[in-house]
Design a protein around this motif. Structure first.
Motif, PDB file in Angstrom:
ATOM      1  N   LYS A 142       0.838  -1.191   0.000  1.00 52.65           N
ATOM      2  CA  LYS A 142       0.000   0.000   0.000  1.00 52.65           C
ATOM      3  C   LYS A 142       0.882   1.253   0.000  1.00 52.65           C
ATOM      4  O   LYS A 142       2.073   1.197   0.273  1.00 52.65           O
ATOM      5  N   GLU A 143       0.264   2.384  -0.337  1.00 54.02           N
ATOM      6  CA  GLU A 143       0.946   3.681  -0.322  1.00 54.02           C
ATOM      7  C   GLU A 143       2.097   3.749  -1.323  1.00 54.02           C
ATOM      8  O   GLU A 143       3.110   4.414  -1.094  1.00 54.02           O
ATOM      9  N   ALA A 144       1.952   3.057  -2.445  1.00 55.32           N
ATOM     10  CA  ALA A 144       2.987   3.119  -3.477  1.00 55.32           C
ATOM     11  C   ALA A 144       2.980   4.503  -4.126  1.00 55.32           C
ATOM     12  O   ALA A 144       1.913   5.082  -4.366  1.00 55.32           O
ATOM     13  N   PRO A 145       4.149   5.056  -4.422  1.00 52.71           N
ATOM     14  CA  PRO A 145       4.220   6.399  -5.001  1.00 52.71           C
ATOM     15  C   PRO A 145       4.334   6.363  -6.521  1.00 52.71           C
ATOM     16  O   PRO A 145       4.952   5.477  -7.102  1.00 52.71           O
ATOM     17  N   MET A 146       3.745   7.350  -7.171  1.00 52.03           N
ATOM     18  CA  MET A 146       3.958   7.528  -8.610  1.00 52.03           C
ATOM     19  C   MET A 146       5.177   8.403  -8.833  1.00 52.03           C
ATOM     20  O   MET A 146       5.508   9.273  -8.012  1.00 52.03           O
ATOM     21  N   SER A 147       5.832   8.179  -9.958  1.00 51.85           N
ATOM     22  CA  SER A 147       6.989   8.979 -10.368  1.00 51.85           C
ATOM     23  C   SER A 147       8.073   9.017  -9.302  1.00 51.85           C
ATOM     24  O   SER A 147       8.743  10.028  -9.094  1.00 51.85           O
ATOM     25  N   LYS A 148       8.213   7.911  -8.591  1.00 53.49           N
ATOM     26  CA  LYS A 148       9.289   7.697  -7.635  1.00 53.49           C
ATOM     27  C   LYS A 148       9.813   6.275  -7.831  1.00 53.49           C
ATOM     28  O   LYS A 148       9.086   5.387  -8.269  1.00 53.49           O
ATOM     29  N   HIS A 149      11.064   6.059  -7.484  1.00 49.89           N
ATOM     30  CA  HIS A 149      11.617   4.715  -7.611  1.00 49.89           C
ATOM     31  C   HIS A 149      10.990   3.773  -6.588  1.00 49.89           C
ATOM     32  O   HIS A 149      10.782   4.148  -5.428  1.00 49.89           O
ATOM     33  N   ILE A 150      10.720   2.564  -7.022  1.00 50.84           N
ATOM     34  CA  ILE A 150      10.217   1.505  -6.148  1.00 50.84           C
ATOM     35  C   ILE A 150      11.171   0.316  -6.295  1.00 50.84           C
ATOM     36  O   ILE A 150      11.252  -0.303  -7.362  1.00 50.84           O
TER      37      ILE A 150
END
Length: 300
Positions: A215-223
């Protein structure tokens, strides 16, 4: 105050007044479970208090460190110099089924990841943990460790099944054995998630797979994604574009791949098959290196 309380107090005092705090040594066959428990013990007491400024340094668990914002002092190496006595190899550091001597690319990927997501000190942010503990166990023989008290004994070690920093606990679903699951959100907004293996009396290293929801995955950020998954589902904080671009890259590669057509998009959710993580995350493994997947995702 008993001796255990005194040791804990002294450790916390050191973490306040040094730059790096080592959590090891740990017997090789149970090194991951032991390390997770020690990190859990510390973060429960230090998270959210900036006075605890030390970075935690774990022995040899690159993927644990990548996902929890720790540092490592790896001992693995490709040398297979035997230490034979009466026909038994006493090279304890590479004993068992894990074969860390063939997992050198995990170190390289960890180093690359920390260029993206530098480690967090022990007092930074929040810490969450599952109240469900996993128990690993195995019989130690005299060629498995220097610790003579464990010879020919069934040794058991437990640790929380899920541990996170600054992010909600992922959901983990599986039939049968589950992996340890670790995740963090870093100060710069990047996120990492890792699965880690298990130890069983019949096998000293196993890598069970599970369906995991982050949950709480970010867009336009590295994962960062480390380890083995049946599926990895990312629930994003914000609404996704109609046709989002999903890029995946082995941390040892110089180029990203467009994997948009290989994932499942549903509203704010993207599901990535485990075999796709396997393929992309090991593309740059050296010949005969058996390092687990280590990749970075970018969604926009």
């Amino acid at each position: 105050m008993n001796s255990t309380s005194l040791k804990a107090k002294k450790s916390l005092d050191v973490i306040q007044h040094t730059d790096v705090f080592r959590t090891y040594d740990a017997a090789p066959l149970l090194v991951t479970t032991t390390t997770l428990q020690r990190v859990d013990d510390i973060l429960r007491q230090t998270a959210g208090n900036p006075e605890y400024r030390a970075f935690l340094n774990v022995q040899d668990d690159c993927n644990v460190a990548a996902a929890l914002g720790l540092t490592v002092a790896v001992k693995r190496h490709p040398m297979k110099t035997p230490r034979h006595y009466k026909g038994i190899d006493y090279h304890a550091q590479i004993a068992g089924d894990r074969h860390v001597d063939k997992r050198l690319n995990e170190m390289d990927r960890f180093a690359m990841w920390q260029r993206i997501a530098p480690p967090m000190n022990a007092g930074y942010g929040t810490y969450r943990y599952s109240t469900h503990y996993l128990v690993d166990s195995i019989v130690f023989r005299n060629h498995h460790t220097w610790y003579a008290a464990t010879f020919d004994q069934m040794v058991r070690q437990s640790a929380p099944s899920i541990m996170t920093r600054n992010i909600a606990l992922p959901e983990v679903k599986a039939n049968g054995m589950v992996p340890y699951v670790l995740a963090s959100k870093f100060p710069n907004g990047t996120v990492a998630i890792a699965t880690e293996g298990r130890v069983h009396p019949s096998h000293s290293w196993m890598t069970p797979r599970a369906d995991i929801i982050l949950k709480e995955a970010p867009m336009s950020k590295h994962i960062g994604v480390f380890g083995y998954f049946k599926t990895l589902t990312l629930e994003f904080e914000n609404k996704l574009p109609v046709n989002p671009t999903v890029l995946g890259q082995d941390l040892l590669s110089k180029e990203a791949l467009d994997i948009s057509d290989k994932v499942i998009v549903n509203g704010r959710v993207i599901t990535i098959p485990g075999d796709l993580i396997d393929k992309v995350g090991t593309m740059k493994n050296d010949k005969e290196d058996i390092s687990c997947p280590g990749m970075v995702l970018w969604v926009e």
